[in-house]
Design a protein around this motif. Structure first.
Motif, short mmCIF file in Angstrom:
data_model
loop_
_atom_site.label_atom_id
_atom_site.label_comp_id
_atom_site.label_asym_id
_atom_site.label_seq_id
_atom_site.Cartn_x
_atom_site.Cartn_y
_atom_site.Cartn_z
N GLY A 64 -45.26 -16.78 3.20
CA GLY A 64 -44.86 -16.39 4.63
C GLY A 64 -43.84 -15.28 4.75
N LEU A 65 -42.73 -15.50 3.94
CA LEU A 65 -41.51 -14.51 4.16
C LEU A 65 -41.91 -13.28 3.57
CD1 LEU A 65 -38.44 -16.73 3.71
CD2 LEU A 65 -39.27 -16.03 5.91
N GLU A 91 -53.35 -27.89 5.69
CA GLU A 91 -51.62 -27.87 5.91
C GLU A 91 -50.94 -26.73 5.28
OE1 GLU A 91 -50.18 -31.88 4.67
OE2 GLU A 91 -51.99 -32.66 5.50
N PHE A 92 -51.30 -26.37 4.20
CA PHE A 92 -50.70 -25.12 3.60
C PHE A 92 -50.78 -23.96 4.55
CE2 PHE A 92 -51.46 -21.45 1.10
CZ PHE A 92 -49.81 -21.19 0.82
N LEU A 93 -52.20 -23.78 5.00
CA LEU A 93 -52.09 -22.50 5.81
C LEU A 93 -51.57 -22.67 7.03
CD1 LEU A 93 -56.12 -22.18 5.35
CD2 LEU A 93 -54.44 -20.84 4.36
N ILE A 94 -51.44 -23.73 7.64
CA ILE A 94 -50.79 -23.88 9.03
C ILE A 94 -49.23 -23.56 8.69
CG2 ILE A 94 -50.01 -25.58 10.64
CD1 ILE A 94 -52.93 -26.59 11.01
N LYS A 95 -48.60 -24.28 7.49
CA LYS A 95 -47.42 -24.23 7.14
C LYS A 95 -46.96 -22.52 7.18
CE LYS A 95 -46.69 -28.75 5.09
NZ LYS A 95 -46.49 -29.33 3.93
N THR A 96 -47.87 -21.84 6.36
CA THR A 96 -47.73 -20.57 6.00
C THR A 96 -47.70 -19.81 7.38
OG1 THR A 96 -48.79 -20.87 3.94
CG2 THR A 96 -48.40 -18.67 4.55
N GLY A 97 -48.71 -20.02 8.15
CA GLY A 97 -48.90 -19.50 9.40
C GLY A 97 -47.65 -19.58 10.19
N LEU A 98 -46.81 -20.97 10.16
CA LEU A 98 -45.62 -21.07 11.07
C LEU A 98 -44.53 -20.11 10.41
CD1 LEU A 98 -45.90 -25.15 11.71
CD2 LEU A 98 -45.36 -23.37 13.47
N ALA A 135 -37.26 -16.37 9.36
CA ALA A 135 -38.22 -15.43 9.90
C ALA A 135 -37.39 -15.13 11.20
CB ALA A 135 -39.18 -15.68 9.75
N SER A 136 -37.32 -16.17 11.82
CA SER A 136 -37.09 -16.21 13.21
C SER A 136 -35.44 -15.20 13.47
CB SER A 136 -36.99 -17.47 13.93
OG SER A 136 -36.48 -17.42 15.20
N ILE A 137 -34.48 -15.72 12.68
CA ILE A 137 -33.35 -15.33 12.72
C ILE A 137 -33.09 -13.72 12.25
CG2 ILE A 137 -30.86 -15.29 11.72
CD1 ILE A 137 -31.18 -18.44 11.60
N ALA A 138 -33.72 -13.76 11.01
CA ALA A 138 -34.00 -11.93 10.69
C ALA A 138 -34.57 -11.15 11.63
CB ALA A 138 -34.88 -11.92 9.36
N CYS A 139 -35.73 -11.48 12.38
CA CYS A 139 -36.43 -10.72 13.24
C CYS A 139 -35.45 -10.69 14.73
CB CYS A 139 -37.66 -11.15 13.43
SG CYS A 139 -39.04 -10.80 12.06
N SER A 140 -35.05 -11.51 14.93
CA SER A 140 -34.14 -11.68 16.03
C SER A 140 -32.94 -10.54 15.77
CB SER A 140 -33.39 -13.16 16.40
OG SER A 140 -34.67 -14.00 16.70
N TRP A 141 -32.33 -10.81 14.82
CA TRP A 141 -31.07 -9.71 14.33
C TRP A 141 -31.72 -8.32 14.65
CZ3 TRP A 141 -30.64 -6.33 10.16
CH2 TRP A 141 -29.46 -5.83 10.13
N PHE A 156 -49.70 -6.88 13.67
CA PHE A 156 -50.14 -7.84 12.55
C PHE A 156 -49.89 -8.92 12.33
CE2 PHE A 156 -49.53 -9.03 7.99
CZ PHE A 156 -50.65 -8.70 7.48
N THR A 157 -48.41 -9.40 12.35
CA THR A 157 -48.29 -11.00 12.19
C THR A 157 -48.87 -11.85 13.05
OG1 THR A 157 -46.08 -10.68 13.29
CG2 THR A 157 -46.07 -10.30 10.94
N SER A 158 -49.06 -11.37 14.31
CA SER A 158 -49.23 -12.33 15.41
C SER A 158 -51.04 -12.39 15.00
CB SER A 158 -49.26 -11.85 16.74
OG SER A 158 -50.04 -10.98 17.04
N ARG A 159 -51.62 -11.48 14.56
CA ARG A 159 -53.07 -11.68 14.19
C ARG A 159 -53.29 -12.36 13.00
NH1 ARG A 159 -55.19 -5.47 15.27
NH2 ARG A 159 -54.11 -4.96 17.28
N LEU A 160 -52.36 -12.26 12.03
CA LEU A 160 -52.73 -12.93 10.83
C LEU A 160 -52.19 -14.63 11.01
CD1 LEU A 160 -53.12 -13.38 7.72
CD2 LEU A 160 -50.88 -12.66 7.36
N ARG A 161 -51.33 -14.63 11.90
CA ARG A 161 -50.80 -16.14 11.97
C ARG A 161 -52.01 -16.83 12.76
NH1 ARG A 161 -50.55 -17.24 17.64
NH2 ARG A 161 -49.25 -15.42 17.86
#
Lengths: 77, 464
Positions: B23-24, B170-177, B372-378, B397-402
């Motif tokens: 994911g990262l 579960e793996f796909l959902i975790k990666t999506g998260l 990911a949230s902290i890095a992109c927020s910064w 991109f990322t919203s579509r892949l998610r």
């Protein structure tokens, strides 16, 4: 898979085909639904967006809000 | 979600670690590609780039568009350009992530491949069903159809063994998260100042905790994770919150399916019923918009309902909901800590102190999500260019892949859902009572807070 599985799969596909290919287009022609769909398309709204990034326009704070509401009062650090 | 026997942890890395790494890596790759193609002209202008910098990766992924009578129309955009290639590539991204997960997790890539392809095809079909205009414009989102397809195939047709062996939902959902973390920006929290913070950040936690407590202690619902998922999707922001908290508290697939079904059902009702109610009550558009944003679960439905009251209400509703969206990371993290440190610790055998045991049970991919949230927020708040960089990467991109990863994950969950296990929950009616009771509390508190903050306390005395 059991021997009946292909038959069940075909029945399932047919049911989905009838609902999505016949029933839903018919529902869409109903006046109330037609109005709702047209209004949403006119406003370019994506009601199926799960999160704000999927919206056609990203929400940004409207300027007029600051004229009508104090966003950060004087006591706020 | 509850671990099953198909966890990636065999001889490779743990599934949570693999999901975090992949994911990262995807978020970093997407940011790098967007940066490399950044526009030379006015790169900091929001007017020029309203949805952020265009990213070349947007050409590699898309989903079926809305259609009325012929599903073939779903493969063309509004300008009649053919979208078949990016749609197929969207499915290919799912396969690539599943295969990479299998490789890092120590599973056989060859045995994963056929199932992953089947999963991607079913996810595309779920998107296609969700894109029919009646379904789309009444906000019956793709998770419902992905679950339905999976449940039908799993419970009515029967799942082939080769598919069962290669499911990694579960793996796909975790990666999506983890990828989703890039969209959850803390910087968005301050968009509506103190009134927005009070409306979103005071009411939501109160409703969440109260509803959960009522579910466990008053309604005596046996599953605490079901109470948590229903409370979170009702009080925070629907399906996305349900997915994040469901993963944090290891909810069963059946519980998550039920919570999502409840949320989507009531979202449609509230999207249609709230605008006339607000008009009838004669509420100010700001107060009405804030009320809609604080109560209707799904973002799209919030905008639809707000816009039907007028532009002003629509703008406020969307902004309040966006503030709530940015709470998901904190809520998911808090739920994961509470679950690992208290709920599971109380129910399972104790090994070591509170912190050690909480860490042992903690779902590690939540850390990837928060990172990911902290890095992109910064990045977002560092400069105007940074904001457009993040917006372009996430919207392009990322919203579509998610979305694709979640969709494939939901198909998988549906395939593994035993309908018989859902029946007792449905028959008891208690989850429904929990949702309705919680939503009534949410409606009352949100209206009170929106009226207090936007309508009275912070309202300027002289209006232009």
């Amino acid at each position: 898979m059991t021997t009946c599985a292909p038959v069940r799969l075909a029945l399932m596909a047919a049911a989905i085909g009838i609902v999505w290919g016949v029933a839903l287009p018919a529902v869409q022609r109903m006046a109330v639904v037609k109005r709702h769909v047209a209004a949403m398309e006119l406003r370019e709204v994506n009601p199926a967006a799960m999160v704000y990034t999927e919206l056609d326009r990203l929400p940004v704070r409207p300027k007029w809000v600051e004229d009508r509401v104090t966003l950060w009062p004087y006591f706020w650090p | 979600m509850a671990d099953d026997g198909l966890s990636l942890r065999r001889c490779g890395l743990h599934e949570d670690v693999v999901a975090t790494v992949i994911g990262l890596a995807i978020v970093a790759l997407a940011l790098a590609v967007t940066w490399s193609a950044r526009p030379a002209d006015s790169p900091g202008s929001r007017e020029t780039w309203p949805k952020g910098w265009p990213t070349p990766l947007s050409q590699t992924i898309d989903k079926p568009q809305t259609w009325s009578d012929s599903p073939l129309a779903a493969f063309r955009d509004k300008k009649a350009n053919l979208l078949a290639v990016p749609i197929v590539l969207g499915g290919a991204w799912v396969v690539a992530v599943a295969v990479a997960g299998a490789a890092l997790g120590g599973r056989s890539v060859g045995s994963m491949l056929p199932g992953s392809i089947a999963l991607a095809v079913l996810a595309g079909m779920a998107y296609l069903l969700a894109a029919q205009k009646v379904i789309h414009f009444y906000n019956l989102e793709y998770p419902l159809w992905a679950l339905m397809l999976g449940i039908l195939i799993g419970n009515v047709v029967g799942m082939p063994v080769w598919l069962e062996r290669s499911l990694a939902g579960e793996f796909l959902i975790k990666t999506g998260l983890v990828v989703f973390g890039a969209e959850v920006l803390f910087s968005r929290l301050l968009e509506l100042g103190l009134p927005g913070l009070l409306t979103s950040w005071v009411v939501t936690p109160i409703v969440l905790v109260t509803t959960y407590w009522c579910g466990v202690h008053l309604l005596k619902i046996p599953s605490k994770s079901l109470c948590m998922v229903v409370s979170a999707d009702m009080s925070v922001c629907g399906v996305s919150a349900a997915i994040a908290t469901g993963a944090a508290c290891r909810a069963k697939k059946e519980e998550l399916s039920l919570a999502i079904g409840l949320s989507l059902f009531f979202t449609v009702i509230m999207m249609v019923a709230m605008p006339p109610l607000i008009s009838w009550l004669g509420l100010d558009p700001i107060v009405g918009g804030a009320w809609i944003g604080g109560t209707i679960d799904a973002t799209g439905a919030v905008v639809a309902a707000g816009e039907s009251l007028g532009k002003e209400a629509g703008e406020v509703a969307a902004t309040v909901k966006m503030i709530q969206n940015s709470m998901i990371g904190i809520i998911a993290f808090a739920v994961a800590v509470y679950w690992a440190g208290w709920v599971e610790r109380a129910e399972g055998p104790r090994e070591g102190g509170l912190l050690a045991e909480a860490w042992r049970r903690f779902p590690r991919f939540i850390l990837g999500f928060v990172a990911a949230s902290i890095a992109c927020s910064w990045l977002f708040s560092s400069s105007p260019e940074g904001a457009l960089w993040v917006d372009g990467t996430t919207t392009g991109f990322t919203s579509r892949l998610r979305g694709w990863l979640f969709c494939a994950g939901f198909v998988c969950m549906g395939l593994q859902t035993n309908f018989r296990e859902l029946a007792p929950f449905l028959a008891s009616g208690r989850p429904l009572a929990l949702y309705v009771g919680g939503q009534l509390l949410n409606l009352a508190l949100s209206l009170a807070m929106a009226s207090l903050t936007f309508g009275w306390l912070f309202r300027k005395a002289v209006e232009p």
